[in-house]
Design a protein around this motif. Sequence first.
Motif, PDB file in Angstrom:
ATOM      1  N   ILE A   1      -7.300 -26.902 -57.723  1.00  0.00           N
ATOM      2  CA  ILE A   1      -7.290 -28.228 -57.107  1.00  0.00           C
ATOM      3  C   ILE A   1      -8.092 -29.219 -57.945  1.00  0.00           C
ATOM      4  O   ILE A   1      -7.739 -30.386 -58.033  1.00  0.00           O
ATOM      5  CB  ILE A   1      -7.793 -28.174 -55.640  1.00  0.00           C
ATOM      6  CG1 ILE A   1      -7.485 -29.479 -54.907  1.00  0.00           C
ATOM      7  CG2 ILE A   1      -9.275 -27.882 -55.562  1.00  0.00           C
ATOM      8  CD1 ILE A   1      -6.064 -29.632 -54.544  1.00  0.00           C
ATOM      9  N   ALA A   2      -9.141 -28.770 -58.616  1.00  0.00           N
ATOM     10  CA  ALA A   2      -9.934 -29.663 -59.468  1.00  0.00           C
ATOM     11  C   ALA A   2      -9.075 -30.206 -60.607  1.00  0.00           C
ATOM     12  O   ALA A   2      -9.170 -31.386 -60.957  1.00  0.00           O
ATOM     13  CB  ALA A   2     -11.157 -28.936 -60.005  1.00  0.00           C
TER      14      ALA A   2
ATOM     15  N   ILE B   1      -5.808 -30.604 -60.496  1.00  0.00           N
ATOM     16  CA  ILE B   1      -4.857 -31.539 -59.888  1.00  0.00           C
ATOM     17  C   ILE B   1      -5.542 -32.879 -59.631  1.00  0.00           C
ATOM     18  O   ILE B   1      -4.965 -33.940 -59.883  1.00  0.00           O
ATOM     19  CB  ILE B   1      -4.259 -30.956 -58.594  1.00  0.00           C
ATOM     20  CG1 ILE B   1      -3.406 -29.727 -58.930  1.00  0.00           C
ATOM     21  CG2 ILE B   1      -3.414 -31.994 -57.868  1.00  0.00           C
ATOM     22  CD1 ILE B   1      -2.932 -28.941 -57.725  1.00  0.00           C
ATOM     23  N   GLN B   2      -6.777 -32.850 -59.159  1.00  0.00           N
ATOM     24  CA  GLN B   2      -7.511 -34.091 -58.919  1.00  0.00           C
ATOM     25  C   GLN B   2      -7.714 -34.866 -60.218  1.00  0.00           C
ATOM     26  O   GLN B   2      -7.611 -36.087 -60.237  1.00  0.00           O
ATOM     27  CB  GLN B   2      -8.847 -33.798 -58.247  1.00  0.00           C
ATOM     28  CG  GLN B   2      -8.699 -33.338 -56.813  1.00  0.00           C
ATOM     29  CD  GLN B   2     -10.014 -32.846 -56.216  1.00  0.00           C
ATOM     30  OE1 GLN B   2     -10.943 -32.486 -56.919  1.00  0.00           O
ATOM     31  NE2 GLN B   2     -10.056 -32.832 -54.889  1.00  0.00           N
ATOM     32  N   LYS B   3      -7.981 -34.176 -61.301  1.00  0.00           N
ATOM     33  CA  LYS B   3      -8.123 -34.841 -62.596  1.00  0.00           C
ATOM     34  C   LYS B   3      -6.811 -35.489 -63.021  1.00  0.00           C
ATOM     35  O   LYS B   3      -6.804 -36.590 -63.564  1.00  0.00           O
ATOM     36  CB  LYS B   3      -8.595 -33.842 -63.657  1.00  0.00           C
ATOM     37  CG  LYS B   3     -10.034 -33.412 -63.478  1.00  0.00           C
ATOM     38  CD  LYS B   3     -10.426 -32.362 -64.495  1.00  0.00           C
ATOM     39  CE  LYS B   3     -11.830 -31.842 -64.198  1.00  0.00           C
ATOM     40  NZ  LYS B   3     -12.205 -30.734 -65.083  1.00  0.00           N
TER      41      LYS B   3
ATOM     42  N   VAL C   1      -4.484 -36.590 -60.964  1.00  0.00           N
ATOM     43  CA  VAL C   1      -4.301 -37.767 -60.106  1.00  0.00           C
ATOM     44  C   VAL C   1      -5.104 -38.942 -60.646  1.00  0.00           C
ATOM     45  O   VAL C   1      -4.596 -40.067 -60.744  1.00  0.00           O
ATOM     46  CB  VAL C   1      -4.686 -37.467 -58.639  1.00  0.00           C
ATOM     47  CG1 VAL C   1      -4.693 -38.737 -57.809  1.00  0.00           C
ATOM     48  CG2 VAL C   1      -3.738 -36.447 -58.034  1.00  0.00           C
TER      49      VAL C   1
ATOM     50  N   SER D   1       1.707 -36.257 -57.951  1.00  0.00           N
ATOM     51  CA  SER D   1       0.432 -35.566 -58.187  1.00  0.00           C
ATOM     52  C   SER D   1      -0.471 -35.647 -56.957  1.00  0.00           C
ATOM     53  O   SER D   1      -1.206 -34.701 -56.668  1.00  0.00           O
ATOM     54  CB  SER D   1      -0.272 -36.126 -59.426  1.00  0.00           C
ATOM     55  OG  SER D   1      -0.552 -37.498 -59.289  1.00  0.00           O
ATOM     56  N   THR D   2      -0.376 -36.727 -56.221  1.00  0.00           N
ATOM     57  CA  THR D   2      -1.167 -36.853 -54.996  1.00  0.00           C
ATOM     58  C   THR D   2      -0.739 -35.803 -53.966  1.00  0.00           C
ATOM     59  O   THR D   2      -1.582 -35.199 -53.302  1.00  0.00           O
ATOM     60  CB  THR D   2      -1.028 -38.265 -54.400  1.00  0.00           C
ATOM     61  OG1 THR D   2      -1.467 -39.219 -55.366  1.00  0.00           O
ATOM     62  CG2 THR D   2      -1.855 -38.422 -53.139  1.00  0.00           C
TER      63      THR D   2
ATOM     64  N   ILE E   1      -2.320 -32.309 -54.285  1.00  0.00           N
ATOM     65  CA  ILE E   1      -3.687 -32.093 -53.807  1.00  0.00           C
ATOM     66  C   ILE E   1      -3.683 -31.273 -52.523  1.00  0.00           C
ATOM     67  O   ILE E   1      -4.595 -30.488 -52.264  1.00  0.00           O
ATOM     68  CB  ILE E   1      -4.414 -33.439 -53.591  1.00  0.00           C
ATOM     69  CG1 ILE E   1      -4.696 -34.081 -54.949  1.00  0.00           C
ATOM     70  CG2 ILE E   1      -5.700 -33.270 -52.805  1.00  0.00           C
ATOM     71  CD1 ILE E   1      -5.284 -35.465 -54.865  1.00  0.00           C
ATOM     72  N   PHE E   2      -2.643 -31.421 -51.725  1.00  0.00           N
ATOM     73  CA  PHE E   2      -2.577 -30.740 -50.435  1.00  0.00           C
ATOM     74  C   PHE E   2      -2.081 -29.299 -50.522  1.00  0.00           C
ATOM     75  O   PHE E   2      -1.980 -28.626 -49.499  1.00  0.00           O
ATOM     76  CB  PHE E   2      -1.685 -31.531 -49.468  1.00  0.00           C
ATOM     77  CG  PHE E   2      -2.218 -32.880 -49.157  1.00  0.00           C
ATOM     78  CD1 PHE E   2      -3.238 -33.033 -48.220  1.00  0.00           C
ATOM     79  CD2 PHE E   2      -1.742 -34.004 -49.804  1.00  0.00           C
ATOM     80  CE1 PHE E   2      -3.742 -34.287 -47.936  1.00  0.00           C
ATOM     81  CE2 PHE E   2      -2.230 -35.266 -49.524  1.00  0.00           C
ATOM     82  CZ  PHE E   2      -3.243 -35.397 -48.594  1.00  0.00           C
ATOM     83  N   SER E   3      -1.791 -28.807 -51.711  1.00  0.00           N
ATOM     84  CA  SER E   3      -1.231 -27.462 -51.834  1.00  0.00           C
ATOM     85  C   SER E   3      -2.181 -26.407 -51.262  1.00  0.00           C
ATOM     86  O   SER E   3      -1.744 -25.433 -50.649  1.00  0.00           O
ATOM     87  CB  SER E   3      -0.887 -27.146 -53.288  1.00  0.00           C
ATOM     88  OG  SER E   3      -2.054 -27.178 -54.090  1.00  0.00           O
TER      89      SER E   3
ATOM     90  N   ASP F   1      -4.225 -26.837 -48.787  1.00  0.00           N
ATOM     91  CA  ASP F   1      -4.372 -27.019 -47.344  1.00  0.00           C
ATOM     92  C   ASP F   1      -3.236 -26.368 -46.560  1.00  0.00           C
ATOM     93  O   ASP F   1      -3.433 -25.933 -45.422  1.00  0.00           O
ATOM     94  CB  ASP F   1      -4.411 -28.510 -46.996  1.00  0.00           C
ATOM     95  CG  ASP F   1      -5.655 -29.181 -47.554  1.00  0.00           C
ATOM     96  OD1 ASP F   1      -6.672 -28.491 -47.762  1.00  0.00           O
ATOM     97  OD2 ASP F   1      -5.599 -30.403 -47.797  1.00  0.00           O
TER      98      ASP F   1
END
Length: 150
Positions: free
Chosen positions: A94-95, A97-99, A101, A137-138, A141-143, A145
């Motif tokens: 997830i880190a 993916i956040q990068k 985004v 990409s946003t 982030i929920f993958s 969750d």
Amino acid sequence: MPDQRKLLYGIILVLTGVTVMVGLGGGLFNQANPWPLQWQHQAFNSLCHQMVDRSFWINGQPMAVCSRCIGIYGGFAMGWMVLPVLSYYQVKGIASIQKIVVLVLLLNIVDASGDFLDLWKNTLTSRLILGSLLGGSTAMIFSGDFFHQN
């Protein structure tokens, strides 16, 4: 995935699809009234500048949102549909993916700023692509969750 998560995933999938359909504007529904008065444009008037020269047109009418916004909404919808595939292949990080985004957001800001400062002229297609990358990409982030291995 527990039933509550499946239900929530499905609800968000449907709502995202509806958002994209509404964003396509009245031309998709062959509405006859002037586009600024159509309910689709009213629904997005506080979310998008709705400049007609920055919008794709359907059946002689501009979409209810600009090309970047329809890219964001459509990209999010496509990204949302890919979440189960990511789960199947156990995509992690997830880190990372956040990068991604943040990087894509910065690209959108640079693109909009460069156009505003007359350094270059972006196009409907470039806005659509960058918006799609941001929306997709946003969604990623929920993958963690909705789909994670127990």
